[in-house]
Design a protein around this motif. Sequence first.
Motif, PDB file in Angstrom:
ATOM      1  N   VAL A 284       0.855  -1.181   0.000  1.00  0.00           N
ATOM      2  CA  VAL A 284       0.000   0.000   0.000  1.00  0.00           C
ATOM      3  C   VAL A 284       0.890   1.229   0.000  1.00  0.00           C
ATOM      4  O   VAL A 284       1.879   1.292   0.735  1.00  0.00           O
ATOM      5  N   VAL A 285       0.540   2.192  -0.832  1.00  0.00           N
ATOM      6  CA  VAL A 285       1.183   3.510  -0.773  1.00  0.00           C
ATOM      7  C   VAL A 285       0.067   4.526  -0.556  1.00  0.00           C
ATOM      8  O   VAL A 285      -0.988   4.446  -1.186  1.00  0.00           O
ATOM      9  N   GLY A 286       0.293   5.460   0.374  1.00  0.00           N
ATOM     10  CA  GLY A 286      -0.765   6.404   0.676  1.00  0.00           C
ATOM     11  C   GLY A 286      -0.274   7.642   1.376  1.00  0.00           C
ATOM     12  O   GLY A 286       0.929   7.790   1.665  1.00  0.00           O
ATOM     13  N   ARG A 287      -1.204   8.534   1.641  1.00  0.00           N
ATOM     14  CA  ARG A 287      -0.872   9.788   2.318  1.00  0.00           C
ATOM     15  C   ARG A 287      -0.311   9.506   3.707  1.00  0.00           C
ATOM     16  O   ARG A 287      -0.813   8.662   4.439  1.00  0.00           O
ATOM     17  N   ARG A 288       0.725  10.239   4.063  1.00  0.00           N
ATOM     18  CA  ARG A 288       1.401  10.024   5.342  1.00  0.00           C
ATOM     19  C   ARG A 288       0.426  10.101   6.514  1.00  0.00           C
ATOM     20  O   ARG A 288       0.503   9.317   7.461  1.00  0.00           O
ATOM     21  N   GLU A 289      -0.504  11.039   6.452  1.00  0.00           N
ATOM     22  CA  GLU A 289      -1.463  11.209   7.542  1.00  0.00           C
ATOM     23  C   GLU A 289      -2.223   9.925   7.826  1.00  0.00           C
ATOM     24  O   GLU A 289      -2.493   9.582   8.985  1.00  0.00           O
ATOM     25  N   VAL A 290      -2.576   9.193   6.765  1.00  0.00           N
ATOM     26  CA  VAL A 290      -3.324   7.951   6.919  1.00  0.00           C
ATOM     27  C   VAL A 290      -2.389   6.783   7.227  1.00  0.00           C
ATOM     28  O   VAL A 290      -2.654   5.970   8.123  1.00  0.00           O
ATOM     29  N   MET A 291      -1.289   6.712   6.507  1.00  0.00           N
ATOM     30  CA  MET A 291      -0.367   5.582   6.632  1.00  0.00           C
ATOM     31  C   MET A 291       0.302   5.514   8.005  1.00  0.00           C
ATOM     32  O   MET A 291       0.742   4.444   8.434  1.00  0.00           O
ATOM     33  N   THR A 292       0.411   6.632   8.673  1.00  0.00           N
ATOM     34  CA  THR A 292       1.091   6.647   9.975  1.00  0.00           C
ATOM     35  C   THR A 292       0.112   6.722  11.143  1.00  0.00           C
ATOM     36  O   THR A 292       0.524   6.962  12.279  1.00  0.00           O
ATOM     37  N   SER A 293      -1.159   6.477  10.898  1.00  0.00           N
ATOM     38  CA  SER A 293      -2.166   6.703  11.937  1.00  0.00           C
ATOM     39  C   SER A 293      -2.300   5.564  12.933  1.00  0.00           C
ATOM     40  O   SER A 293      -2.891   5.744  14.000  1.00  0.00           O
ATOM     41  N   LEU A 294      -1.782   4.374  12.611  1.00  0.00           N
ATOM     42  CA  LEU A 294      -1.901   3.261  13.549  1.00  0.00           C
ATOM     43  C   LEU A 294      -1.079   3.536  14.807  1.00  0.00           C
ATOM     44  O   LEU A 294       0.101   3.913  14.712  1.00  0.00           O
ATOM     45  N   PRO A 295      -1.639   3.304  15.990  1.00  0.00           N
ATOM     46  CA  PRO A 295      -0.929   3.644  17.227  1.00  0.00           C
ATOM     47  C   PRO A 295       0.110   2.604  17.627  1.00  0.00           C
ATOM     48  O   PRO A 295       1.071   2.919  18.331  1.00  0.00           O
ATOM     49  N   GLY A 296      -0.029   1.347  17.230  1.00  0.00           N
ATOM     50  CA  GLY A 296       0.886   0.295  17.661  1.00  0.00           C
ATOM     51  C   GLY A 296       1.884  -0.071  16.588  1.00  0.00           C
ATOM     52  O   GLY A 296       1.938   0.528  15.510  1.00  0.00           O
ATOM     53  N   ALA A 297       2.702  -1.084  16.897  1.00  0.00           N
ATOM     54  CA  ALA A 297       3.687  -1.581  15.937  1.00  0.00           C
ATOM     55  C   ALA A 297       3.044  -2.647  15.053  1.00  0.00           C
ATOM     56  O   ALA A 297       2.084  -3.320  15.448  1.00  0.00           O
ATOM     57  N   SER A 298       3.550  -2.811  13.854  1.00  0.00           N
ATOM     58  CA  SER A 298       3.061  -3.850  12.959  1.00  0.00           C
ATOM     59  C   SER A 298       4.183  -4.251  12.014  1.00  0.00           C
ATOM     60  O   SER A 298       5.164  -3.510  11.849  1.00  0.00           O
ATOM     61  N   VAL A 299       4.036  -5.410  11.393  1.00  0.00           N
ATOM     62  CA  VAL A 299       5.085  -5.931  10.528  1.00  0.00           C
ATOM     63  C   VAL A 299       4.468  -6.945   9.568  1.00  0.00           C
ATOM     64  O   VAL A 299       3.436  -7.549   9.873  1.00  0.00           O
ATOM     65  N   SER A 300       5.041  -7.094   8.397  1.00  0.00           N
ATOM     66  CA  SER A 300       4.728  -8.193   7.486  1.00  0.00           C
ATOM     67  C   SER A 300       6.011  -8.998   7.337  1.00  0.00           C
ATOM     68  O   SER A 300       6.982  -8.521   6.744  1.00  0.00           O
ATOM     69  N   THR A 301       6.035 -10.192   7.902  1.00  0.00           N
ATOM     70  CA  THR A 301       7.291 -10.939   8.012  1.00  0.00           C
ATOM     71  C   THR A 301       8.015 -11.061   6.676  1.00  0.00           C
ATOM     72  O   THR A 301       9.214 -10.800   6.572  1.00  0.00           O
ATOM     73  N   PHE A 302       7.284 -11.450   5.636  1.00  0.00           N
ATOM     74  CA  PHE A 302       7.919 -11.647   4.337  1.00  0.00           C
ATOM     75  C   PHE A 302       7.699 -10.478   3.382  1.00  0.00           C
ATOM     76  O   PHE A 302       8.299 -10.432   2.309  1.00  0.00           O
ATOM     77  N   GLY A 303       6.820  -9.549   3.742  1.00  0.00           N
ATOM     78  CA  GLY A 303       6.551  -8.421   2.870  1.00  0.00           C
ATOM     79  C   GLY A 303       7.781  -7.547   2.680  1.00  0.00           C
ATOM     80  O   GLY A 303       8.400  -7.117   3.644  1.00  0.00           O
ATOM     81  N   GLY A 304       8.122  -7.277   1.423  1.00  0.00           N
ATOM     82  CA  GLY A 304       9.282  -6.435   1.151  1.00  0.00           C
ATOM     83  C   GLY A 304      10.606  -7.112   1.433  1.00  0.00           C
ATOM     84  O   GLY A 304      11.601  -6.450   1.747  1.00  0.00           O
ATOM     85  N   ASN A 305      10.650  -8.453   1.303  1.00  0.00           N
ATOM     86  CA  ASN A 305      11.918  -9.150   1.553  1.00  0.00           C
ATOM     87  C   ASN A 305      12.940  -8.797   0.478  1.00  0.00           C
ATOM     88  O   ASN A 305      12.580  -8.386  -0.630  1.00  0.00           O
ATOM     89  N   PRO A 306      14.222  -8.922   0.766  1.00  0.00           N
ATOM     90  CA  PRO A 306      15.257  -8.445  -0.166  1.00  0.00           C
ATOM     91  C   PRO A 306      15.171  -9.052  -1.562  1.00  0.00           C
ATOM     92  O   PRO A 306      15.380  -8.353  -2.551  1.00  0.00           O
ATOM     93  N   LEU A 307      14.860 -10.349  -1.658  1.00  0.00           N
ATOM     94  CA  LEU A 307      14.825 -10.997  -2.966  1.00  0.00           C
ATOM     95  C   LEU A 307      13.670 -10.466  -3.814  1.00  0.00           C
ATOM     96  O   LEU A 307      13.857 -10.096  -4.978  1.00  0.00           O
ATOM     97  N   ALA A 308      12.459 -10.415  -3.234  1.00  0.00           N
ATOM     98  CA  ALA A 308      11.308  -9.924  -3.984  1.00  0.00           C
ATOM     99  C   ALA A 308      11.502  -8.477  -4.409  1.00  0.00           C
ATOM    100  O   ALA A 308      11.125  -8.083  -5.522  1.00  0.00           O
ATOM    101  N   CYS A 309      12.075  -7.660  -3.524  1.00  0.00           N
ATOM    102  CA  CYS A 309      12.285  -6.246  -3.864  1.00  0.00           C
ATOM    103  C   CYS A 309      13.338  -6.081  -4.951  1.00  0.00           C
ATOM    104  O   CYS A 309      13.217  -5.191  -5.808  1.00  0.00           O
ATOM    105  N   ALA A 310      14.366  -6.931  -4.943  1.00  0.00           N
ATOM    106  CA  ALA A 310      15.372  -6.873  -6.002  1.00  0.00           C
ATOM    107  C   ALA A 310      14.746  -7.195  -7.357  1.00  0.00           C
ATOM    108  O   ALA A 310      15.032  -6.545  -8.366  1.00  0.00           O
TER     109      ALA A 310
END
Length: 442
Positions: A284-310
């Motif tokens: 997802v790409v979006g406006r900073r105001e919306v993208m940064t609105s979550l109060p806690g931490a989050s992660v996608s374990t395999f999302g954006g891994n080095p091989l897929a991004c390359a």
Amino acid sequence: MESSDLYDRHRAVLPPWVPLFYDDPLEIASGTGRTLRGTDGKEYLDFYAGVAVNTLGYDVPEIREAVERKMRTGVVHSSTFYLIREQVELAERIAAASGIDDPVVFFTTSGSEAVETALLLATHHRQSQQVIALRYAYHGRSFGALSVTGDRAWQAQGLSPLRVAYARGGDKRNGGMNTLDDTAYVHACAQDLREIIATGTPERTAAMIVEPVQGVAGAVPLAPGQLRAYADVLRQHEILLIADEVQTGWGRTGRYWGHQWHEVTPDLLVFAKGVGSGFPLGGVVGRREVMTSLPGASVSTFGGNPLACAVALATLDYVDRYDLPAHALAMGELLRETLDAHMKDPGVAPLRGTGLLMALEFADELSGEPDVPRAVRVQERCRRQGLLVGLGGAFKNCLRIMPPLTVTAPEVRQAADILAAAVADDAADRQGPLAPPAHSLD
């Protein structure tokens, strides 16, 4: 026997709601360019691209080199708790291409996960579980994504984490509006959306999610100006616009993003499929105001891994170097012109879609009712003649056509010849039609 044995094993260990094409399901052995080879020993011109995933085709040197270069480092995964150079570089590329002001990017492994993320962000930011989607929309197979899917055939059950209202999509026939011209239809759609917001939803609505071209519904583009009209209504109520570009992104419609045909800028843009050239990647790409609105931490374990991004960086380099959006637009028009010239059948609608996201729709000549068996038969005939196309549509009566964006003009003409011959042969052989396979999508 090997293919039959594999099919039996598939049925034994995979759920029945995972469908397969063809009466004799196909196993792919290898591929080069736009040509696939099956374990049946035959070659096929691929006009399905792994459901619009294989943007560049097969055995692409630039992709192979990107994979090998990253593999030689010995690290294809490190998690997002460490800096990942390829992830940052890819996020910068996507942010710059999005057209969104002050954009932030989050990576996932699939389109469904990306849709879930966008819905999570929108509903939290607006503090509302109310979402508006389009009729006959498809947004993925997970809980929230199914909730905003407007096609009953893909909805597993009626439970939902969201409250959803449905606005009109791009097909004027739905609701009996096929007599309206585009301007009148867009006006009616905008008025319908106003009424939904005023009377059919709570006071506060989080977002509206829209496919610029409704892919699974049968490559149905929104009417010219329809998304623009929707965006104007949403802005008046501070409702977020989510553009689902999972199928329409990376140049497939003839523009980098499908929403660019409507001259709008979404608040959130969902992407996946073609960016990874077969490697699991979405986001997802979006406006900073919306993208940064979550109060806690989050992660996608395999999302954006080095091989897929390359791989994604190499894919986007290729898309830009050879201007594949413009090429997709030209090849789509060539396919349309060739089919219009050589395929005359009252039961087949003119080729529909934008760029290289297209569909052929089959209907009974007399009643106009969807002709699902004929779509299945023609898909089977195409395979016999060496062409792979998909099967779908809102009523499952469409052939879905979406080749790699690198497809050549001779290949487009070859595919058009096969399609026209398959339709003509089916028309001439109505006395002994093929029965639809039990495991097809109908």
